[in-house]
Design an enzyme around this catalytic site. Structure first.
Site, mmCIF file in Angstrom:
data_model
loop_
_atom_site.group_PDB
_atom_site.id
_atom_site.type_symbol
_atom_site.label_atom_id
_atom_site.label_comp_id
_atom_site.label_asym_id
_atom_site.label_seq_id
_atom_site.Cartn_x
_atom_site.Cartn_y
_atom_site.Cartn_z
ATOM 1 N N LYS A 91 -1.415 -7.915 5.643
ATOM 2 C CA LYS A 91 -1.154 -6.736 6.501
ATOM 3 C C LYS A 91 -1.266 -5.523 5.578
ATOM 4 C CE LYS A 91 1.319 -3.779 7.768
ATOM 5 N NZ LYS A 91 0.949 -2.333 7.658
ATOM 6 N N GLU B 212 -1.552 0.789 7.042
ATOM 7 C CA GLU B 212 -2.377 1.362 8.124
ATOM 8 C C GLU B 212 -3.020 2.681 7.686
ATOM 9 O OE1 GLU B 212 0.814 1.009 7.893
ATOM 10 O OE2 GLU B 212 1.999 2.353 9.157
ATOM 11 N N CYS C 255 3.898 3.425 -8.663
ATOM 12 C CA CYS C 255 5.290 2.995 -8.847
ATOM 13 C C CYS C 255 5.636 2.941 -10.333
ATOM 14 C CB CYS C 255 5.516 1.638 -8.199
ATOM 15 S SG CYS C 255 4.566 0.355 -8.987
ATOM 16 N N GLU D 179 12.910 9.142 -5.401
ATOM 17 C CA GLU D 179 11.486 8.979 -5.687
ATOM 18 C C GLU D 179 10.717 10.108 -5.006
ATOM 19 O OE1 GLU D 179 9.405 5.553 -3.957
ATOM 20 O OE2 GLU D 179 8.363 5.360 -5.882
HETATM 21 P P1 NAD Z 1 6.031 1.960 2.848
HETATM 22 O O1 NAD Z 1 7.267 1.216 2.524
HETATM 23 O O2 NAD Z 1 6.115 3.132 3.755
HETATM 24 O O3 NAD Z 1 4.957 0.971 3.543
HETATM 25 C C1 NAD Z 1 4.636 -0.287 2.960
HETATM 26 C C2 NAD Z 1 4.234 -1.244 4.075
HETATM 27 O O4 NAD Z 1 5.338 -1.403 4.969
HETATM 28 C C3 NAD Z 1 3.056 -0.753 4.908
HETATM 29 O O5 NAD Z 1 2.181 -1.833 5.128
HETATM 30 C C4 NAD Z 1 3.702 -0.257 6.195
HETATM 31 O O6 NAD Z 1 2.899 -0.471 7.343
HETATM 32 C C5 NAD Z 1 4.965 -1.087 6.310
HETATM 33 N N1 NAD Z 1 6.097 -0.357 6.921
HETATM 34 C C6 NAD Z 1 6.342 0.984 6.869
HETATM 35 N N2 NAD Z 1 7.500 1.272 7.481
HETATM 36 C C7 NAD Z 1 8.009 0.094 7.932
HETATM 37 C C8 NAD Z 1 9.202 -0.270 8.642
HETATM 38 N N3 NAD Z 1 10.082 0.645 9.023
HETATM 39 N N4 NAD Z 1 9.399 -1.577 8.915
HETATM 40 C C9 NAD Z 1 8.513 -2.510 8.531
HETATM 41 N N5 NAD Z 1 7.359 -2.221 7.864
HETATM 42 C C10 NAD Z 1 7.114 -0.940 7.575
HETATM 43 O O7 NAD Z 1 5.355 2.336 1.460
HETATM 44 P P2 NAD Z 1 4.079 3.266 1.213
HETATM 45 O O8 NAD Z 1 4.447 4.669 1.527
HETATM 46 O O9 NAD Z 1 2.873 2.674 1.857
HETATM 47 O O10 NAD Z 1 3.884 3.075 -0.367
HETATM 48 C C11 NAD Z 1 4.565 3.850 -1.326
HETATM 49 C C12 NAD Z 1 5.786 3.137 -1.826
HETATM 50 O O11 NAD Z 1 5.430 1.875 -2.368
HETATM 51 C C13 NAD Z 1 6.473 3.893 -2.966
HETATM 52 O O12 NAD Z 1 7.857 3.826 -2.754
HETATM 53 C C14 NAD Z 1 6.071 3.104 -4.201
HETATM 54 O O13 NAD Z 1 6.956 3.203 -5.292
HETATM 55 C C15 NAD Z 1 6.042 1.724 -3.644
HETATM 56 N N6 NAD Z 1 5.252 0.823 -4.485
HETATM 57 C C16 NAD Z 1 5.931 -0.047 -5.268
HETATM 58 C C17 NAD Z 1 5.240 -0.897 -6.117
HETATM 59 C C18 NAD Z 1 5.984 -1.842 -7.021
HETATM 60 O O14 NAD Z 1 5.338 -2.641 -7.664
HETATM 61 N N7 NAD Z 1 7.304 -1.791 -7.100
HETATM 62 C C19 NAD Z 1 3.835 -0.859 -6.144
HETATM 63 C C20 NAD Z 1 3.168 0.029 -5.311
HETATM 64 C C21 NAD Z 1 3.894 0.875 -4.475
#
Ligand code: NAD
Length: 489
Positions: A178, A181, A286, A380
């Site tokens: 998944k 989006e 991250c 963050e």
């Molecule tokens: P996000 O949490 O908004 O989204 C991640 C995924 O979760 C997406 O596929 C999205 O569709 C889904 N999602 C979003 N809201 C949701 C909800 N309420 N319920 C269920 N699913 C939901 O993250 P993002 O904005 O796409 O990515 C940035 C974040 O990812 C930053 O916080 C970054 O630090 C983190 N990140 C962490 C790592 C790591 O290795 N720790 C690596 C890359 C990114």
């Protein structure tokens, strides 16, 4: 920086080796480079997930029945396809995510390295065997867990899916991905190349969507394991929901990475490293440095850091952030820090890139005299911004670092070996750097943070991921009736 003038066909789900149209509603996909609409993505419903899981279940017996050596042959081919298509894959990442073409190419190279690790799995996984009693052998063997689902974020549209795809599939699992989006297009090219590499239909599937499909994944009775990468807020939701449903789960979350800079640090190396860490991928990593703790008399290093940051030009060697909302959020953090008394040394607000006036750009921003209780010190920001705090000594600096609820990365800059060792021992982070601003462990070392940057016991890549994507069977065998078993007969 190229324009995002290309339009892509509407993204489709990929189920049982076919791209499928369905009646799911769609949302537009924007290029952050100029705000233009470059495609659309379906927001799928649970019924589509059911179809993808059924396809994966159907493919599982034959795929898991191959040997590990047979399965990795597909990934040698896939690796070559990534190499051959590197320019086109990089351009796609650049357009849908907004990072520079150079950063996008580095992301694709990292995907290749991840694939190479999967190809080496037969050299790494050795079953153990020992004669535990006269004539009785005990043996461990690794087995796939079954159907796994991987949920990925926007910031590495190509690399983060490849954190899990090669290892999980090579180890015999079937998968539903998944993707975010906001960046669904790179995942589609990955599916096409996996098919070209000969991966059988149903082994790898994509279901596009948002919150609704993530919740359906966590609840699906036939999905055995869930990996998640994204924000801590959602990582907690996914980890709690998936484990409540008795699934294996690893959920990587957000970060607030602290760099501790000692006054003896090599000035030029430190300044260029910190500038690159805070601004690379527009700070949307991250592993990005977002807090710096300057110990003692370190103003000469901060001056040099500002000089380095001023060489970073949005639209040239600095990409855009993902959305207008992200730009507004980042600028709000800067405004609030300024209002609370912090000093803006380099200001990236109100950045405009000629020819890309509708792009989502924030310039590099350095904020000094931040106090540890400010939001910009604790939360963050996920933009090209660094908050500088001051400490009198290394213990004060470590206290600030240790107080963060996150624990992805930390780094120390010094030329003193014993001070470096002291910081690496006491930093509360899963990945620590010495004179390295982005301390990403490379294969075969595994990737994963501590504290609220990761939920679950394993790491997501490298050797540690083998434990996550397999179950271990223990087989005890005796053949010779003459051998006297001397325990538990
Ligand atoms: P996000 O949490 O908004 O989204 C991640 C995924 O979760 C997406 O596929 C999205 O569709 C889904 N999602 C979003 N809201 C949701 C909800 N309420 N319920 C269920 N699913 C939901 O993250 P993002 O904005 O796409 O990515 C940035 C974040 O990812 C930053 O916080 C970054 O630090 C983190 N990140 C962490 C790592 C790591 O290795 N720790 C690596 C890359 C990114």
């Amino acid at each position: 920086m190229s324009s995002a003038d290309t339009k892509y066909p509407k993204a489709q789900n990929y189920i049982n080796g076919q791209f499928t149209s369905n009646d799911n509603p769609t949302m537009d996909v924007f290029s952050p480079l100029d705000g233009s609409t470059i495609g659309a993505v379906p927001l799928s419903k649970g019924k589509t997930l059911d179809e993808a899981v059924a396809a994966a279940k159907n493919a599982f017996p034959a795929w898991s029945g191959l040997t590990l050596k047979e399965r990795v042959q597909f990934f040698f081919k896939f690796r070559t396809l990534l190499e051959v298509n590197k320019d086109e894959l990089s351009l796609l990442v650049h357009r849908e995510n907004g990072k520079t073409t150079g950063e996008a190419a580095a992301e694709v190279s990292k995907g290749i390295e991840l694939c190479e690790f999967a190809c080496s799995l037969p050299q790494i996984i050795h079953d153990e065997i020992q004669e535990v009693s006269r004539g009785v052998e005990c043996r461990t063997s690794h087995h796939p867990v079954g159907i796994v689902a991987c949920i990925t974020p926007f910031n590495f549209p190509h690399m983060v899916p490849l954190w899990t795809i090669p290892n999980a599939l090579a180890l015999g699992n079937c998968m539903v991905l998944k993707p975010s989006e906001m960046v669904p297009l790179s995942a589609i090219r990955i599916a096409e190349l996996l098919k070209e590499a000969g991966i059988p239909d149903g082994v790898f599937n994509i279901v596009h969507g948002d919150k609704e499909i993530v919740e359906a994944i966590c609840d699906h009775p036939d999905i055995e394991a869930v990996s998640f990468v994204g924000s801590t807020r959602v990582a907690k939701i996914v980890y709690q929901r998936a484990t409540h449903n008795l699934k294996r789960c690893i959920a990587l979350g957000g970060a607030k990475n602290h760099l501790i800079v000692l006054p003896d640090a090599h000035v030029q190396m430190t300044a260029s490293n910190v500038a690159a860490s805070m601004s690379g991928c527009a700070g949307q990593r991250c592993m990005a440095a977002s807090a710096m703790v300057a110990v003692g008399k370190s103003d000469h290093i901060i001056d040099e850091l500002c000089k380095e940051a001023r060489k970073i030009v949005p639209g040239k060697n600095l990409g855009s952030v993902i959305s207008l909302e992200a730009k507004a959020r980042i600028e709000r953090y800067i405004d609030e820090a300024e209002a609370a008394g912090a000093k803006i040394l380099v200001d990236g607000r109100n950045t405009n890139v000629a020819g890309h006036e509708n792009g989502y750009y924030v310039g590099p921003t350095i904020i000094d005299h931040v106090s540890p209780d400010m939001a910009i010190a604790q939360e963050e920001v996920f933009g090209p911004v660094i908050a500088i705090m001051r400490a009198n000594n290394v213990d004060e600096a470590l206290k600030i670092e240790n107080n963060s609820k996150y624990g992805n990365a930390a780094a120390v800059f010094t030329q003193n070996g014993s001070m470096a060792k002291y910081v690496t021992q006491h930093a509360s982070a899963g990945m620590v750097g010495v004179n390295i601003g982005v301390p990403v462990p490379r294969e075969p070392f595994s990737f994963g943070g501590w504290n609220e940057s990761k939920f679950g016991v394993n790491d997501i890549t490298g050797k540690s991921s083998v434990e996550f994507f397999t179950k271990v069977k223990k087989t005890t065998t005796k053949w010779n009736p003459e051998d006297k078993t001397n325990w538990m007969s």
